[in-house]
Design a protein around this motif. Structure first.
Motif, PDB file in Angstrom:
ATOM      1  N   LYS A 171       0.816  -1.217   0.000  1.00  0.00           N
ATOM      2  CA  LYS A 171       0.000   0.000   0.000  1.00  0.00           C
ATOM      3  C   LYS A 171       0.849   1.267   0.000  1.00  0.00           C
ATOM      4  CE  LYS A 171      -3.610   0.281   2.615  1.00  0.00           C
ATOM      5  NZ  LYS A 171      -4.616   0.199   3.692  1.00  0.00           N
ATOM      6  N   LEU A 172       1.962   1.273   0.725  1.00  0.00           N
ATOM      7  CA  LEU A 172       2.789   2.474   0.795  1.00  0.00           C
ATOM      8  C   LEU A 172       3.478   2.761  -0.534  1.00  0.00           C
ATOM      9  CD1 LEU A 172       4.352   2.266   4.376  1.00  0.00           C
ATOM     10  CD2 LEU A 172       2.227   3.346   3.614  1.00  0.00           C
ATOM     11  N   ARG A 173       3.985   1.728  -1.167  1.00  0.00           N
ATOM     12  CA  ARG A 173       4.614   1.939  -2.487  1.00  0.00           C
ATOM     13  C   ARG A 173       3.566   2.356  -3.530  1.00  0.00           C
ATOM     14  NH1 ARG A 173       9.824   1.120  -2.274  1.00  0.00           N
ATOM     15  NH2 ARG A 173      10.681  -0.372  -0.795  1.00  0.00           N
ATOM     16  N   SER A 174       2.379   1.795  -3.422  1.00  0.00           N
ATOM     17  CA  SER A 174       1.297   2.207  -4.324  1.00  0.00           C
ATOM     18  C   SER A 174       0.967   3.681  -4.101  1.00  0.00           C
ATOM     19  CB  SER A 174       0.056   1.347  -4.100  1.00  0.00           C
ATOM     20  OG  SER A 174       0.297   0.010  -4.466  1.00  0.00           O
ATOM     21  N   ALA A 175       0.938   4.100  -2.837  1.00  0.00           N
ATOM     22  CA  ALA A 175       0.674   5.511  -2.528  1.00  0.00           C
ATOM     23  C   ALA A 175       1.744   6.407  -3.129  1.00  0.00           C
ATOM     24  CB  ALA A 175       0.595   5.717  -1.018  1.00  0.00           C
ATOM     25  N   CYS A 176       2.993   5.976  -3.091  1.00  0.00           N
ATOM     26  CA  CYS A 176       4.083   6.747  -3.694  1.00  0.00           C
ATOM     27  C   CYS A 176       3.877   6.907  -5.198  1.00  0.00           C
ATOM     28  CB  CYS A 176       5.429   6.072  -3.434  1.00  0.00           C
ATOM     29  SG  CYS A 176       6.007   6.136  -1.732  1.00  0.00           S
ATOM     30  N   THR A 177       3.591   5.799  -5.872  1.00  0.00           N
ATOM     31  CA  THR A 177       3.408   5.829  -7.325  1.00  0.00           C
ATOM     32  C   THR A 177       2.203   6.679  -7.722  1.00  0.00           C
ATOM     33  OG1 THR A 177       4.425   3.659  -7.550  1.00  0.00           O
ATOM     34  CG2 THR A 177       3.045   4.410  -9.384  1.00  0.00           C
ATOM     35  N   THR A 220       3.483   7.333   8.882  1.00  0.00           N
ATOM     36  CA  THR A 220       3.895   8.607   8.281  1.00  0.00           C
ATOM     37  C   THR A 220       5.406   8.624   8.094  1.00  0.00           C
ATOM     38  OG1 THR A 220       2.021   9.765   9.289  1.00  0.00           O
ATOM     39  CG2 THR A 220       3.842  11.120   8.524  1.00  0.00           C
ATOM     40  N   ARG A 221       6.150   8.194   9.089  1.00  0.00           N
ATOM     41  CA  ARG A 221       7.623   8.163   8.982  1.00  0.00           C
ATOM     42  C   ARG A 221       8.076   7.166   7.910  1.00  0.00           C
ATOM     43  NH1 ARG A 221       7.262   8.562  14.677  1.00  0.00           N
ATOM     44  NH2 ARG A 221       7.593   6.318  14.870  1.00  0.00           N
ATOM     45  N   GLN A 222       7.438   5.996   7.856  1.00  0.00           N
ATOM     46  CA  GLN A 222       7.776   4.997   6.823  1.00  0.00           C
ATOM     47  C   GLN A 222       7.564   5.580   5.430  1.00  0.00           C
ATOM     48  OE1 GLN A 222       5.283   1.618   8.428  1.00  0.00           O
ATOM     49  NE2 GLN A 222       6.786   0.506   7.200  1.00  0.00           N
ATOM     50  N   LEU A 223       6.412   6.209   5.249  1.00  0.00           N
ATOM     51  CA  LEU A 223       6.079   6.773   3.948  1.00  0.00           C
ATOM     52  C   LEU A 223       7.026   7.908   3.587  1.00  0.00           C
ATOM     53  CD1 LEU A 223       4.174   6.610   1.561  1.00  0.00           C
ATOM     54  CD2 LEU A 223       2.610   8.105   2.793  1.00  0.00           C
ATOM     55  N   ASP A 224       7.408   8.690   4.568  1.00  0.00           N
ATOM     56  CA  ASP A 224       8.373   9.770   4.355  1.00  0.00           C
ATOM     57  C   ASP A 224       9.664   9.205   3.764  1.00  0.00           C
ATOM     58  OD1 ASP A 224       9.587  12.352   4.556  1.00  0.00           O
ATOM     59  OD2 ASP A 224      10.432  11.796   6.501  1.00  0.00           O
ATOM     60  N   ARG A 225      10.169   8.117   4.341  1.00  0.00           N
ATOM     61  CA  ARG A 225      11.394   7.487   3.816  1.00  0.00           C
ATOM     62  C   ARG A 225      11.177   6.955   2.404  1.00  0.00           C
ATOM     63  NH1 ARG A 225      11.538   5.704   9.075  1.00  0.00           N
ATOM     64  NH2 ARG A 225      10.730   3.651   8.545  1.00  0.00           N
ATOM     65  N   LEU A 226      10.043   6.300   2.174  1.00  0.00           N
ATOM     66  CA  LEU A 226       9.769   5.751   0.840  1.00  0.00           C
ATOM     67  C   LEU A 226       9.675   6.832  -0.232  1.00  0.00           C
ATOM     68  CD1 LEU A 226       7.189   2.900   1.478  1.00  0.00           C
ATOM     69  CD2 LEU A 226       9.481   2.678   0.522  1.00  0.00           C
ATOM     70  N   LEU A 227       9.097   7.957   0.113  1.00  0.00           N
ATOM     71  CA  LEU A 227       8.983   9.049  -0.865  1.00  0.00           C
ATOM     72  C   LEU A 227      10.360   9.591  -1.255  1.00  0.00           C
ATOM     73  CD1 LEU A 227       5.833  10.858   0.521  1.00  0.00           C
ATOM     74  CD2 LEU A 227       6.045   9.813  -1.743  1.00  0.00           C
ATOM     75  N   TRP A 228      11.317   9.519  -0.356  1.00  0.00           N
ATOM     76  CA  TRP A 228      12.682   9.950  -0.677  1.00  0.00           C
ATOM     77  C   TRP A 228      13.360   9.008  -1.653  1.00  0.00           C
ATOM     78  CZ3 TRP A 228      15.155  14.343   0.011  1.00  0.00           C
ATOM     79  CH2 TRP A 228      14.709  15.228   0.979  1.00  0.00           C
ATOM     80  N   GLU A 229      13.075   7.713  -1.539  1.00  0.00           N
ATOM     81  CA  GLU A 229      13.797   6.723  -2.340  1.00  0.00           C
ATOM     82  C   GLU A 229      12.936   6.057  -3.407  1.00  0.00           C
ATOM     83  OE1 GLU A 229      13.419   2.907   0.621  1.00  0.00           O
ATOM     84  OE2 GLU A 229      14.844   4.477   1.156  1.00  0.00           O
TER      85      GLU A 229
END
Length: 145
Positions: free
Chosen positions: A13-19, A41-50
């Motif tokens: 779900k988090l990677r889908s949210a990024c895309t 929120t912190r997990q997603l913050d890191r994923l959005l960076w990378e």
């Protein structure tokens, strides 16, 4: 009336949210991602960076001083967030403020509890007359747009 898109069978779900957020930003829209808690929120913050090796998704937390001018805002609390283009819901419940947004993106994972909660939200919107669009992410192998 708010356009509502359900993206179901999301393996992550988090990677889908990024895309999906990157696609909306590329289309000139501001995105608010509603997370269930501070840890997510912190997990997603890191994923959005990378998320992508060749691009960056500009984002801040909801109470950051630049939230009003940043393309993506993420937080588990929407108080004080004034964007109204796209809301991405990662919570199990229906966001109280969804109708102020032009578009609501619901991401439903593969866990039974997530599927059941997604069905409940789907019925909630349908019963109130919203047109619903469903997108099967398992058929695409990615988040799509």
């Amino acid at each position: 009336m708010t356009r509502i898109d359900f993206f179901h069978h999301a393996a992550d779900k988090l990677r889908s949210a990024c895309t999906l957020s990157a696609n909306a930003v590329a289309a000139g829209q501001r995105v608010v991602i509603l997370t269930p808690d501070e840890q997510t929120t912190r997990q997603l913050d890191r994923l959005l960076w990378e998320h992508n090796d060749t691009s960056f998704i500009p984002h801040v937390h909801g109470r950051h001083r630049l939230a009003a001018v940043t393309p993506v805002v993420l937080d588990h609390d929407l108080s004080g967030v004034d964007a109204d283009d796209v809301l991405v819901n990662l919570r199990m419940d229906t966001p109280e403020v969804f109708s102020r947004f032009q578009r609501l993106v619901e991401i439903v994972g593969t866990a039974e509890a997530d599927i059941a909660a997604g069905r409940g939200r789907y019925r909630f919107y349908r019963d109130r007359g919203y047109a619903l669009n469903a997108h099967d992410l398992s058929a695409r192998g990615a988040a799509g747009g």
